[in-house]
Write an enzyme that holds these catalytic residues in place. Structure first.
Site, PDB file in Angstrom:
ATOM      1  N   CYS A 157       0.831  -1.209   0.000  1.00  0.00           N
ATOM      2  CA  CYS A 157       0.000   0.000   0.000  1.00  0.00           C
ATOM      3  C   CYS A 157       0.863   1.255   0.000  1.00  0.00           C
ATOM      4  CB  CYS A 157      -0.942  -0.024   1.198  1.00  0.00           C
ATOM      5  SG  CYS A 157      -0.167  -0.395   2.772  1.00  0.00           S
ATOM      6  N   TYR A 158       1.822   1.323   0.913  1.00  0.00           N
ATOM      7  CA  TYR A 158       2.692   2.509   0.942  1.00  0.00           C
ATOM      8  C   TYR A 158       3.488   2.657  -0.365  1.00  0.00           C
ATOM      9  CZ  TYR A 158       2.063   3.154   6.059  1.00  0.00           C
ATOM     10  OH  TYR A 158       1.571   3.387   7.315  1.00  0.00           O
TER      11      TYR A 158
END
Lengths: 343, 343, 343, 343
Positions: D148-149
């Protein structure tokens, strides 16, 4: 079909857009706003900036040319004034405000403290509680979409009332709502810092949804119904949960009650009767579902019925589109087959 | 005085520490925890890292040497087993668990599903609802601190019940609580993502606070009281709001009711009767106040009484210290003159 | 002593009241508000309804008679205009606004877009960062209380800057704040529904706290400091966390850095240097603490310093009272020995 | 097509179901869970109780018969072990875990502290950052879905890095995430009461997404890139916002930078370049959008780039389905034309 959403700077109006833009039967959706006319949708609602839409001014003639259907997501007192013009142009009107929900103008004026709509149109309006007035909705020109609290309350209450299993004078509705129900107008009382970490009752004895619930409950059960109704503001965005108490008129079992609700609602895809858990608002977030749970308390002889909806969906825009589907003869789930967003 | 807090890895226990460390009569507070013995407080509760405290092991002999007073902030079933040892050592015990609240061991076992405490101690225990049992608390050796829901409910309900203004069979308590009430134990159902943006009823008909409320309500009113009680979990940390419905036995006015509540509570600094607004949980956050609002619904003939407390304060640690003050003969507000944190 | 709080309808002003009412040196606190003059405090802030206070009108003469100390918790542009009158009356003024923080009137006007205060008073004002300007504060008549972001940022940054361990051109401050920092004025952008479940950067490159940080950082380190500063709005009420990045000018170890911070702050009770955990806002909620964590990243050669405060306490009212304590010669923790509220 | 979702008791897995059940190309979706095999989906996820699904046991043979595509939404260390079996059966595998993201097994083992996957499969895996590896994805059998990051960071950073407008040693990523990123496992640190009203940094210097970002940033720019990365936990369910700082290597204007981003992304429907506002997480909630904002700070000579995604959508399940669409040759928005839920 083409639709216009009047009042689309509020949460209810923009939720109509969210649904309609994914609805296969709608090819064009016009957004109308007096205050934002000529401005980009982007400035009010950045989440839909990719749609690159402009707000149109409020102009009955113009809107009537562009739209077959008009959604009125406007503050009290607007629809009573302007819906007739659209009706006269032959448009189908779905009113999300309370202006056409109460048949009796006096009762409207007492609870809303505004002039009521012309009785002619009050009589013409069909109450859009989809699961209970399907036949009337099929041919309606003016659909008066139910309030958020009445939707949850009536879906939970009507089976028992209609079958006369409960004492109609004993009904207490303890209602809890997320904050989108208070709208998008800037006011101190709904600032984040005031609402967050706070639980607040409001409008005890005075909420304008009381006569709406009583009118429909009375109509469907054939008796006078007086309800106790207490709304509370809960620190969350979406969701309504109603906890309803009513005296049982006989020793009904939970099993019998579940059967009654299944019989009533199993053919309706948006009402889910919960056999083995309790309703909670997150389980319906962003969807058109109404989850209903049934408890029979042997100690007290009361039913405790719970219902959860998303106030902007089944409590507003979702039910509005459901009613449009019924009116247009589409499958009732068209454009509404949206799974809840969890978590 | 010296105090020991047993079970100080939970929210109730650590709230005792927050209060006691600012209480002028306490010179030393020992924190006791089986699971964290020998570890720094810092590892469990960084907010009080400046106190540089260590957890002590649970050892009755040792604790009894170091403390005059013992707070038991332990799970059900612990106090019933260990409180007697402290009592035998001549210590004053304030039990924040439910183990000594129900006089009848059978009822305890039915609702808690655990063995009850020895009846000898059940009879000795004084129910620490400070405003109603002050005389008994003054000389008590074992104070059974009320539950959070019962505290709010009873403070709101007892004036009407005692004066026989309401039908005792008609009482419905719709209760809403913040999540700290569920404790600090890791469990999926109270994870942030599950609770946030969610409103959830639970333990309908089964909550162990029901017999506690009924027992005290019956005792104070001299009649049998059966309550309907529905708790809900609200997405906020602290706070309880109870909304209580009861049938009025006469045409009492709101003014008369306000007078009754003022007469009952104006001498008690932690109960605030609200004349011109409704209770909300934020207005009591972090404080020992109980705010009570009174409504008389002319349409339905019911009282709608509301009460708000901070569940960790007036609903637990705050009331515990209030009881200690009463027991010790200090002014009741000693160490508790803490303004609510707003917002 | 007697104090007046001007602008006590906002969150900063009312937090002054929360502290001062428990402060042993203050016998009377007047609340002043133009908009609420003559109205009960109850109507604005029900949580302190038990204090039964009235708002006084803003009248310099009258206030000067009743108060030794004046707290100005007013919007930008007010203090610059009215503080001089109180100073001329010989009052001690603690200004919580930004009007006296920037020494250079041109810089003030550039960042605040308002006329600056009279340079005479700008020069007289002492910057109230308590741990760094204690000597100046001891004799100040006009104390300019630091901004919330500058307080957290400077406390975290100054030890490294002063010792020249970091490149002053490399400092990046990524700042996150709770919503009370945006005040209590009704506006759409800070409504609950807009902020909840949202994380939003704002005022990138333009925040008025940038020149304040640069001015003090420059003053304490003797070099020009240019910072990169990005504030973000976090869905919570209270708390600021700053994450500061700076290039290390040498191979300093974490141990050395911890020592530097301990040497700087161990004599200051409100700054807690965290050896074994990271700062988080909840650990300081409602208290005057500033928690600082130190990281040295061997991979990148940067310091990553974190600091957490409660923006209304150490970032506003708490530090204001801390400064008053210094000014009056009381122990610095007087009235501020308030444990954080957890959770 | 038929799909199986392995690990569908977590938030990422169930989000796959939410998307796939509305995806026109999927006729059947099997849910697989070791822990819940044989139990109803209802018991884990009441919001989709209407789907009336059962969890299947994890059995490679059986799943391979029922599915053309396998989504692995499993904890670290699972895919490395089991993905090969599905690949050998000729299935297309989309792995949402980190097991195939790092090409170098040593780096994987250093950051994940687990045995790495077989290098044969590591080499075969295609990194599924849809907008940057479309060609490779078109023919991939094993798609390693980005973290996600990294998704938010790389989409925001790659245009500048590739064009060599920034100093690759200067990149600082200050990242903020909602709590669903921490998964659904019961743990004290992610209880509601611990997270709510709290902002908490974590895993400074140690987050396993650091090498993933560096590897892809290096690959796309042809230089070594070392990033500073600090993640923070924000009290909200969904959403990631990254604030990225990097030194500009020339006097680029905001206009030039906007043009670069528009040129890069205007053909990609899920990346929205914001000309006139800043990204915020609510504007992408529940959708597959990545909103990017570009700032050039003339005072400091740095770019400040912001990107917002829904971590469960573009940061996990949404991008997984986007990759499937690319792989299958469907329009990239198929099944993903989901408007953000606002508010």
């Amino acid at each position: 079909m083409k639709a216009a959403v009047i009042g689309s700077t509020g949460y209810g109006g923009i939720e109509c857009l969210r649904i309609l833009q994914g609805h296969p039967e709608f090819e064009e959706i016009s957004l109308v706003s007096s205050s934002q006319a000529g401005r980009s949708l982007n400035s009010s609602f950045p989440h839909v900036s990719h749609l690159a839409k402009m707000y149109l001014p409020f102009d009955v003639e113009q809107i009537s040319k562009q739209a077959d259907l008009v959604f009125l997501a406007t503050p009290p007192g607007f629809s009573s004034q302007y819906a007739p013009s659209f009706l006269e142009q032959g448009k189908i009107v779905i009113d999300l405000s309370g202006d056409f929900r109460l048949n009796d103008p006096d009762i409207y004026e007492q609870w809303y403290r505004k002039p009521a709509a012309d009785p002619k149109y009050l009589n013409q309006a069909v109450y859009g509680l989809s699961e209970w007035f399907e036949n009337e909705i099929k041919t309606a020109q003016l659909i008066s979409n139910p309030g958020c609290y009445p939707t949850a309350t009536l879906l939970a209450l009507l089976p028992l009332l209609k079958e006369k299993w409960i004492n109609p004078a004993s009904v207490i509705v303890d209602a809890k709502s997320g904050v989108t129900g208070a709208g998008r107008k800037a006011q101190q009382s709904t600032l984040y810092s005031e609402i967050n970490e706070n639980l607040r009752p409001y409008k005890i004895e005075h909420h304008q949804h009381i006569p709406e619930i009583e009118q429909i409950a009375g109509k469907c059960s054939g008796t006078d119904v007086t309800i106790q109704f207490t709304p509370h503001l809960v620190p969350m965005n979406r969701g309504i949960l109603v906890t309803i108490y009513a005296e049982s008129l006989n020793k009904y079992t939970r099993k019998e009650a579940l059967q009654l609700y299944h019989d009533t609602y199993d053919c309706h895809p948006f009402v889910r009767i919960l056999d083995s858990r309790l309703p909670e608002t997150k389980a319906v977030q962003g969807s058109n579902f109404c989850d209903i749970g049934i408890n029979v308390d042997g100690r007290t002889g009361r039913f405790v019925i719970l219902a959860a909806i998303d106030n902007l969906m089944k409590g507003a825009a979702g039910q509005a589109v459901q009613n449009v589907n019924i009116r247009m003869g589409c499958p009732v789930t068209t454009g509404l087959d949206i799974a809840p967003l969890y978590p």
